[in-house]
Design an enzyme around this catalytic site. Structure first.
Site, PDB file in Angstrom:
ATOM      1  N   CYS A 334       0.759  -1.128   0.051  1.00 62.95           N
ATOM      2  CA  CYS A 334       0.118  -0.055   0.190  1.00 62.95           C
ATOM      3  C   CYS A 334       0.872   1.164  -0.044  1.00 62.95           C
ATOM      4  CB  CYS A 334      -0.960  -0.076   1.102  1.00 62.95           C
ATOM      5  SG  CYS A 334      -2.413   1.307   1.155  1.00 62.95           S
ATOM      6  N   VAL A 335       0.723   2.050   0.714  1.00 65.15           N
ATOM      7  CA  VAL A 335       1.530   3.599   0.941  1.00 65.15           C
ATOM      8  C   VAL A 335       2.695   3.158   1.211  1.00 65.15           C
ATOM      9  CG1 VAL A 335       1.069   3.960   3.361  1.00 65.15           C
ATOM     10  CG2 VAL A 335       1.420   5.752   1.881  1.00 65.15           C
TER      11      VAL A 335
END
Length: 597
Positions: A334-335
């Protein structure tokens, strides 16, 4: 006339009266719990800014329709026609006929699964009325002329929240299953539900934090985050965990995992059966994983560059001290994957190329098609978030958790509201939802940079992101990249990941897994639920790529490990955490992961 299949048992009037009194008493306690945070200065902390944006956005859509009286009349006529048809259909049902329904729920909509929604004409009418009206409203937003794409996207998102909240399935008197349940329990379910409501408001410090699982059933280090290892490094932003080997030899090149800081790392280590980290270790990898601190006001100025320098770069330094290796393979989720991509671009720009391959798990580097989270990322809303963060130095983790839940409101909000507060049932113990509720805060400087440079301005994809006075260009990144997307991802949509693949300068292996942002990643080979698609470089349209791709049964994990092992197959004797250049600071999962928001 069709009737209910079974006649509900008549309620016990005495028990019903007693529970009504208890309900009123518990309601008073709940109200007091809600008001308690306001006693200090009397300033409400509710989401007034968000409500204002909803009103403005939907008001813009209404203005566009009202500006054209002819179109408005046509829209009203369309709704009236649908209801006339429904009334006629209901009349025929009352006469014992079986007409075709005017509106039916989507196949995956479980709100109306109970038989009474279909067999009882009254509740069937309520159901179809709701479906007709909500779809009509959605059509108004879709058909509004003269509004920009972002406003339309926001209107669609906000309408979905309103439609979800107003569903007849959420209320006792309009839901046959809840009505039966309440009569059978003589209202005791509502008393229990009100008690849980008070507890959840108290847990949210004045704001409702809907429980999705039984938090008492789990403990970090006991039955989640259980893979053995040692913390071998710690600084202000992260602890670095080195996991204990399970094989006699390991790949010479160590492996670093960069999890998102908006959640805790143990989504990749939920339990022994579902742990991606544990599986990696079992394949002969020396696995290191960053465990981010749960930041507070002291971390307000920790920005994106800080997370790169004190996170990934510091971890690689520590891995070198622990193993003697100067090169690593890395994965970002993800991030965390976005941060890893930024680090790759920085290393390409500076020549400090210590990451030799990258695995990006549901990661966005191009935010053009970033999905519904873009609703929260226009200039006005970001300024509001920045103003709130300026007061305390961070964004409360509950706000991010609420935003993620709003991506699927019927599944992640209203189903639990009904189960907990109306049925009065405590939710089941579920490790994934325990992790989901284990919120983390975001430092003000980091979160502001992320929202502006990624969601608002898309600077990384444009080659305009600047860190440490260095302009970053993903086209200079030549290392091999394994880019995993999932078909039903609401956070990093498959299209967004697909198009982001073209931003890199080297070879990218795009793989599409089944399911969504979490289940598509956490899909162990021993008990796989979903398959995956492979089809070479991410070129052209995603639809065409999928049509030409090869569908593979089972987990993507072995396919990935084969990709990784081919790059650097050399092996060495297994490394014991704490026995190399870095001593153990304590057992995994460490101390930072235990910090509560």
């Amino acid at each position: 006339m069709t009737t209910l299949k079974t006649t509900p048992q008549l309620p016990d009037i005495e028990a019903l009266s007693r529970n009504a009194s208890l309900f009123v008493e518990q309601f008073g306690r709940t109200a007091a719990t809600y008001m308690k945070p306001l006693e200090g200065d009397g300033i409400p902390t509710g989401p007034s800014e968000e409500v204002g944006d909803v009103v403005r956005t939907l008001g813009t859509v209404a203005e566009k329709w009202l500006a054209d009286p002819q179109k408005t009349l046509e829209a009203q006529a369309k709704l009236s026609e649908a209801f006339i048809t429904l009334w006629g259909s209901t009349w025929f049902r009352m006469q014992g006929e079986a007409p075709q329904p005017v509106a039916v729920p989507e196949p995956k909509d479980n709100r109306f699964a109970h038989a009474d929604w279909t067999t009882n004409p009254v509740f069937d009418f309520l159901k179809q009325s709701y479906l007709i009206t909500s779809r009509w409203a959605e059509g108004l937003v879709e058909g509004a002329e003269g509004i920009d794409d972002h406003t339309r996207h926001k209107a669609q998102f906000y309408l979905r929240q309103i439609v979800g909240a107003l569903s007849p399935s959420n209320f006792v008197l309009t839901n046959p299953e809840l009505l039966r349940h309440t009569l059978e329990e003589n209202g005791a379910n509502l008393v229990r539900g009100m008690k849980m409501l008070a507890e959840d408001i108290e847990a949210g410090k004045g704001e409702l934090r809907v429980r999705q699982t039984d938090p008492s059933s789990f403990e970090v280090g006991r039955n989640v985050a259980v893979t053995p290892g040692e913390v071998v490094f710690r600084n202000d932003l992260m602890e670095l965990i080195q996991y204990a080997p399970q094989t006699e030899t390991v790949l010479k090149r160590p492996f670093l995992i960069v999890p998102p800081w908006i959640n805790k790392f143990y989504i990749l280590d939920l339990n022994a059966q579902k742990s991606l980290i544990g599986w990696m270790v079992s394949q002969g990898l020396t696995v290191f994983c960053i465990s981010w601190v749960n930041p507070d006001e002291r971390h307000a100025q920790k920005d994106f560059e800080s997370y790169m320098r004190e996170g990934i770069e510091a971890a690689i330094d520590a891995i070198g001290a622990a193993t003697g290796e100067s090169e690593v393979a890395a994965a970002g989720y993800c991030v965390g994957g976005t941060l890893l991509a930024v680090t790759l671009a920085m290393q390409a720009a500076t020549g400090n190329k210590r990451i030799k391959s990258a695995t990006l798990l549901t990661t966005q580097v191009d935010f053009t098609h970033a999905g519904d989270l873009k609703v929260f990322a226009d200039e006005e809303q970001i300024k509001g978030i920045e103003a709130r963060m300026a007061k305390q130095g961070y964004l409360d983790g509950a706000r991010m958790a609420n935003a993620f839940n709003m991506l699927r409101p019927n599944d992640l909000i209203w189903s639990y509201v009904v189960n907990n507060y109306v049925k009065g049932k405590a939710p089941m113990a579920f490790d994934l939802l325990y992790w989901n509720a284990d919120a983390t805060r975001m430092p003000a400087a980091n979160h502001s940079f992320y929202l502006r440079n990624c969601y608002l301005e898309n600077n990384l994809a444009k080659g305009k992101m600047v860190l440490g006075n260095v302009r970053l260009d993903l086209k200079k990144v030549k290392v091999p990249i394994f880019n995993l997307a999932t078909r039903e991802d609401h956070i990093a949509p498959a299209l967004s990941v697909f198009e982001g693949s073209a931003k890199f300068g080297g070879k990218v292996d795009y793989v599409l897994a089944g399911s969504g942002h979490i289940a598509g990643v956490v899909n162990p080979p021993a008990k796989p639920k979903y398959g995956y698609w492979t089809g070479g470089p991410a070129k052209g349209r995603l639809e065409d790529w999928i049509a030409a791709a090869t569908e593979n049964k089972g987990s993507w994990w072995p396919y990935w490990f084969s990709w990784l092992e081919k790059q650097a197959p050399a092996r060495v004797p297994a490394r014991i955490p704490g026995s190399g250049g870095l001593a153990s600071l304590g057992p995994a999962p460490g101390t930072y992961v235990r910090m509560k928001a």
